[in-house]
Design a protein around this motif. Structure first.
Motif, mmCIF file in Angstrom:
data_model
loop_
_atom_site.group_PDB
_atom_site.id
_atom_site.type_symbol
_atom_site.label_atom_id
_atom_site.label_comp_id
_atom_site.label_asym_id
_atom_site.label_seq_id
_atom_site.Cartn_x
_atom_site.Cartn_y
_atom_site.Cartn_z
ATOM 1 N N ARG A 2 -8.992 -31.212 33.211
ATOM 2 C CA ARG A 2 -10.276 -30.531 33.398
ATOM 3 C C ARG A 2 -10.606 -29.710 32.155
ATOM 4 N NH1 ARG A 2 -11.867 -29.925 38.929
ATOM 5 N NH2 ARG A 2 -12.593 -27.820 38.498
ATOM 6 N N ALA A 3 -11.853 -29.829 31.702
ATOM 7 C CA ALA A 3 -12.289 -29.109 30.502
ATOM 8 C C ALA A 3 -12.596 -27.657 30.863
ATOM 9 C CB ALA A 3 -13.529 -29.776 29.928
ATOM 10 N N PRO A 4 -12.061 -26.702 30.104
ATOM 11 C CA PRO A 4 -12.357 -25.302 30.406
ATOM 12 C C PRO A 4 -13.785 -24.946 29.989
ATOM 13 C CG PRO A 4 -11.064 -25.429 28.405
ATOM 14 C CD PRO A 4 -11.176 -26.832 28.942
ATOM 15 N N ILE A 74 -13.791 -20.634 34.071
ATOM 16 C CA ILE A 74 -12.867 -19.519 33.859
ATOM 17 C C ILE A 74 -13.669 -18.242 33.684
ATOM 18 C CG2 ILE A 74 -11.119 -18.573 32.301
ATOM 19 C CD1 ILE A 74 -10.332 -21.507 31.695
ATOM 20 N N ASP A 75 -13.345 -17.236 34.475
ATOM 21 C CA ASP A 75 -14.006 -15.935 34.389
ATOM 22 C C ASP A 75 -13.321 -15.132 33.288
ATOM 23 O OD1 ASP A 75 -15.283 -13.534 34.697
ATOM 24 O OD2 ASP A 75 -14.673 -13.213 36.781
ATOM 25 N N VAL A 76 -13.984 -15.041 32.142
ATOM 26 C CA VAL A 76 -13.413 -14.369 30.977
ATOM 27 C C VAL A 76 -13.171 -12.888 31.252
ATOM 28 C CG1 VAL A 76 -13.834 -13.746 28.563
ATOM 29 C CG2 VAL A 76 -14.416 -16.028 29.384
ATOM 30 N N ALA A 77 -14.062 -12.265 32.043
ATOM 31 C CA ALA A 77 -13.916 -10.836 32.342
ATOM 32 C C ALA A 77 -12.601 -10.565 33.091
ATOM 33 C CB ALA A 77 -15.110 -10.342 33.150
ATOM 34 N N ALA A 78 -12.121 -11.548 33.850
ATOM 35 C CA ALA A 78 -10.874 -11.375 34.602
ATOM 36 C C ALA A 78 -9.646 -11.608 33.711
ATOM 37 C CB ALA A 78 -10.841 -12.319 35.795
ATOM 38 N N LEU A 79 -9.851 -12.282 32.581
ATOM 39 C CA LEU A 79 -8.753 -12.515 31.636
ATOM 40 C C LEU A 79 -8.580 -11.257 30.813
ATOM 41 C CD1 LEU A 79 -9.577 -15.940 29.953
ATOM 42 C CD2 LEU A 79 -7.805 -15.507 31.614
ATOM 43 N N VAL A 86 -6.786 -15.704 23.233
ATOM 44 C CA VAL A 86 -6.678 -16.857 24.126
ATOM 45 C C VAL A 86 -8.095 -17.345 24.423
ATOM 46 C CG1 VAL A 86 -4.501 -16.092 25.168
ATOM 47 C CG2 VAL A 86 -6.651 -15.470 26.255
ATOM 48 N N PHE A 87 -8.215 -18.406 25.223
ATOM 49 C CA PHE A 87 -9.527 -18.940 25.603
ATOM 50 C C PHE A 87 -10.403 -17.812 26.152
ATOM 51 C CE2 PHE A 87 -12.502 -20.486 28.763
ATOM 52 C CZ PHE A 87 -13.148 -21.492 28.070
ATOM 53 N N GLY A 88 -11.661 -17.792 25.723
ATOM 54 C CA GLY A 88 -12.610 -16.801 26.215
ATOM 55 C C GLY A 88 -12.691 -15.541 25.379
ATOM 56 N N ALA A 89 -11.747 -15.335 24.490
ATOM 57 C CA ALA A 89 -11.724 -14.109 23.686
ATOM 58 C C ALA A 89 -12.913 -14.050 22.738
ATOM 59 C CB ALA A 89 -10.435 -14.047 22.869
ATOM 60 N N TYR A 104 -16.828 -14.312 16.786
ATOM 61 C CA TYR A 104 -16.861 -15.580 17.501
ATOM 62 C C TYR A 104 -16.301 -15.376 18.900
ATOM 63 C CZ TYR A 104 -17.181 -17.820 12.884
ATOM 64 O OH TYR A 104 -17.558 -18.198 11.625
ATOM 65 N N GLN A 105 -16.842 -16.165 19.858
ATOM 66 C CA GLN A 105 -16.212 -16.251 21.170
ATOM 67 C C GLN A 105 -15.667 -17.663 21.294
ATOM 68 O OE1 GLN A 105 -18.547 -15.741 24.787
ATOM 69 N NE2 GLN A 105 -16.691 -15.519 25.993
ATOM 70 N N ILE A 106 -14.428 -17.779 21.738
ATOM 71 C CA ILE A 106 -13.790 -19.085 21.910
ATOM 72 C C ILE A 106 -14.136 -19.595 23.307
ATOM 73 C CG2 ILE A 106 -11.610 -20.348 21.959
ATOM 74 C CD1 ILE A 106 -10.526 -18.166 20.024
ATOM 75 N N VAL A 107 -14.850 -20.728 23.342
ATOM 76 C CA VAL A 107 -15.346 -21.278 24.604
ATOM 77 C C VAL A 107 -14.951 -22.747 24.718
ATOM 78 C CG1 VAL A 107 -17.295 -19.651 24.680
ATOM 79 C CG2 VAL A 107 -17.584 -21.876 23.574
#
Length: 158
Positions: A2-4, A74-79, A86-89, A104-107
């Motif tokens: 599954r693609a994030p 993926i809920d970035v706020a919960a990470l 990591v992903f979402g940063a 940059y935001q990693i998406v």
């Protein structure tokens, strides 16, 4: 696999899908009906243009539906990996040579848009950043050559 995708990215794709289905699709159907009313379809450029546009719209609708059905939202706020990337940063970098600052935001690949500073997790920049921490230096290999950056900050806000 599954693609994030971030929650915000999934929302943007759903909004585009809704717009295509509720606005663009009916518009092109009306344009086709109007062009048909003009008679001979062989030499009717309006009809052929509208049919071509319909093909693009239907293709994009199918693509969005497929991507959203297989995406892992993926809920970035919960990470919160602290200062680790990591992903979402959202990462603020400074070019060591020029002192130029970039954010940059990693998406996920589906939502990447360099104009909005959203970089795909599969991109060379993101791959160089993943796993690093605030204060670390990274060397990013680009077509124009290697660039060294320092990671100024890492955040996981909404």
């Amino acid at each position: 696999m599954r693609a994030p995708i971030t929650k915000q990215g999934a929302q943007r794709l759903r909004e585009e899908l809704d717009y295509l289905k509720s606005v663009k699709r009916p518009e092109v159907i009306a344009a086709i009906a109007e062009a048909r009313a003009h008679g001979d379809l062989k030499e009717n450029a309006e009809y052929h243009a509208a049919r071509e546009q319909q093909g693009f719209i239907e293709g994009r609708i199918n693509q969005l539906e497929a991507e959203l059905s297989t995406a892992e939202v993926i809920d970035v706020a919960a990470l919160d990996a602290g200062s680790r990337v990591v992903f979402g940063a959202t990462v603020v970098l400074t070019d060591v040579d020029t002192d130029e600052e970039k954010t940059y935001q990693i998406v996920g690949d589906l939502e990447a848009d360099i104009k909005q500073s959203l970089i795909a997790i599969s991109s060379p920049i993101a791959r160089a950043l993943i796993g690093k921490n605030e204060g670390d230096s990274v060397v990013i290999v680009a077509p124009a050559g290697e660039h060294e950056y320092e990671i100024i900050s890492v955040s996981y806000g909404a």
